[in-house]
Design an enzyme around this catalytic site. Structure first.
Site, short mmCIF file in Angstrom:
data_model
loop_
_atom_site.label_atom_id
_atom_site.label_comp_id
_atom_site.label_asym_id
_atom_site.label_seq_id
_atom_site.Cartn_x
_atom_site.Cartn_y
_atom_site.Cartn_z
N GLY A 43 0.00 2.80 0.60
CA GLY A 43 0.15 1.59 -0.22
C GLY A 43 0.43 1.92 -1.66
O GLY A 43 1.01 1.12 -2.40
N CYS A 46 1.02 0.10 -6.21
CA CYS A 46 1.05 -1.36 -6.12
C CYS A 46 -0.22 -1.93 -5.49
O CYS A 46 -0.86 -2.81 -6.04
CB CYS A 46 2.26 -1.82 -5.34
N SER A 144 4.77 6.87 -9.72
CA SER A 144 4.59 7.03 -11.16
C SER A 144 3.11 6.98 -11.52
O SER A 144 2.26 6.60 -10.71
CB SER A 144 5.32 5.90 -11.91
N GLY A 179 1.09 -1.64 -26.41
CA GLY A 179 2.21 -1.96 -25.53
C GLY A 179 2.20 -3.42 -25.15
O GLY A 179 1.22 -3.91 -24.57
N HIS A 439 9.47 -34.30 -5.49
CA HIS A 439 8.77 -34.86 -6.65
C HIS A 439 7.36 -35.28 -6.24
O HIS A 439 7.18 -35.88 -5.20
CB HIS A 439 9.53 -36.08 -7.18
#
EC number: 1.8.1.4
Length: 462
Positions: A43, A46, A144, A179, A439
């Site tokens: 996994g 994420c 990463s 950041g 709507h």
């Protein structure tokens, strides 16, 4: 099977995150014999350290805000604080359920799953646990990790990464977030909802700087209203410990102090020491270089996900992994249009987009060939009911297709699906305008924006 030297898999995948496991599942579905190697948990980022846990924190924060603001809706409620252990249990239960489901999926597709730290040992093999796993093709999907800056040491105590923030055993009284991209503003939003005094430091001139400038300005206005502070346009200089926290100094000498500093300047590829360069794989600043079909310069090696210099999004990893599996199975594949990928930042309010910004459109087509329209959510009944503010901005090539949809407001991430179809099918405003939207829904705002762009506005001024 992995221990049998005679076994040669059709596909050996190094990394079990979004891109890796998507390739494994699709490859097995198409009849490929697949081995999937992962050193941590199936996994990847994420599921365990990214999309899923951060959205759970943000939803807990949304519940906290709703409790505080219940009287606006005529509901008597009281907010007694955040039980951080309870928040983590809720978050971890969500992760656990998805993790078990994913493990079951991989097993049901007969994917050979190998737990261990792998290394590319040849253009057709990966070494793991003292064994060599051979394949006709190798897919690199090692993902990463959070990045830092030179001289800024993430210690997991007062200077933390997003990984640490997801397991913090307390709600910090104050925080500086370095950041103002997706990770930074999402944590700013969640922590503010939990009661933290938050300051975001972003070196560029806007929050979420890759989004359309109008979306950035709307988010900045909303953050000011929420009491989230931010400093834009000046870069970080240094961080140092104080007696009971951390002090951040910017390039202009301005200083900020808080209990913790969250470094959220993005994520960098995991590629060092894994044998990629030794096997001749072309690299740039740690990223593996690929063509539009995710093929590296080595014919038997492909790469996907955060390891390659494309959008760092889980759903991009899924798409890239599927593309590789289908290509290897002999199916006709189409390169990914990265402009056509939906992007959502799940702060409060949400920022969602697909397509190109107005500035990019003018750069490509010329300023006189671009039309932009803004539809304010104040004219949308469901948004009024939810008490959310924001806009939908459409970018159109004059007399042509809509090439950008940019949305700010609560739950706008749920509207980006139709926006994706509008962009990817090169829809004209008049074509969308003739579709009937339910709507009252927020989705109706997307229809109303196209009605206005088609020259026949309903609940908006001419």
């Amino acid at each position: 099977m992995a221990n049998d030297a005679s076994t040669v898999f059709d596909l050996v995948i190094l990394g079990g995150g979004s891109g890796g496991y998507a390739a494994a599942l699709r490859g097995a579905q198409l009849g490929l014999d697949v081995a999937l190697i992962e050193k941590n948990k199936l996994g990847g980022t994420c599921l365990h350290n990214g999309c899923i846990p951060t959205k759970a924190l943000l939803h807990a924060g949304e519940i906290a805000d709703q409790a505080r603001e219940a009287d606006q809706f005529g509901v008597k409620a009281s907010f007694e604080g955040i039980d951080i252990a309870g928040v983590h249990k809720y978050k971890d239960d969500v992760i656990s359920g998805l993790y078990k489901g994913l493990q079951g999926l991989v097993a049901s597709r007969k994917v050979t799953y190998i737990e261990g730290e792998g290394r590319l040992s040849s253009p057709t093999s990966v070494d793991v646990n003292g064994q060599r796993v051979q394949g006709r093709h190798v897919l690199l999907a090692t993902g990463s990790v959070p990045k830092s800056l030179p001289g800024l040491e993430i210690d997991g105590n007062r200077i933390i990464s997003s990984d640490h923030a997801l397991t913090l055993n307390r709600v910090p009284q104050s925080a500086i977030i370095l950041g103002g991209g997706v990770i930074g503003v999402e944590f700013a939003s969640a922590w503010k909802s939990f009661g933290t005094d938050v300051t975001v430091v972003e070196g560029l001139k806007h929050l979420v700087p890759v989004e359309d400038e109008n979306s950035s300005k709307l988010l900045e206005r909303a953050f000011r209203k929420r009491g989230i502070k931010f400093n834009l346009g000046t870069f970080f200089e240094k961080a140092e410990y104080t007696q009971d926290g951390v002090r951040v100094t910017l390039a202009d000498g301005k200083t900020f102090e808080a209990e913790v500093l969250l470094v959220a300047i993005g994520r960098g590829p995991v590629s060092a020491g894994l044998g990629y360069e030794e096997q001749g794989v072309a690299m740039d600043r740690g990223y593996v270089l690929v063509d539009e079909y995710m093929q590296t310069n080595v014919p038997t090696v492909s790469a996907v996900g955060d390891l390659v210099p494309t959008l760092q999004l889980a759903h991009v990893g899924f798409a890239e992994g599927i593309l590789v599996a289908e290509r290897l199975a002999g199916l006709k594949t189409v390169p990914i249009d990265y402009d056509g990928v939906p992007k959502v930042t799940y702060c409060h309010p949400e920022v969602a987009s697909v397509g190109i910004t107005e500035a990019k459109a003018k750069e490509i087509y010329g300023a006189d060939k671009v039309v932009a329209l803004k539809y304010n959510l104040a004219g949308n009944g469901k948004s009024k009911i939810l008490k959310t503010a924001g806009e939908i901005k459409l970018v159109q090539v004059k007399d042509g297709a809509v090439v950008g949809v940019h949305m700010v407001g609560d739950r706008m991430g749920e509207q980006v699906g139709e926006a994706q179809l509008i962009y990817n099918w090169e829809a004209l405003p008049a074509e969308v305008a003739q579709l009937i939207h339910a709507h009252p829904t927020q989705n109706e705002a997307l229809g109303e924006a196209h009605l206005a762009l088609a020259g026949k506005p309903l609940h908006s001024h001419d």
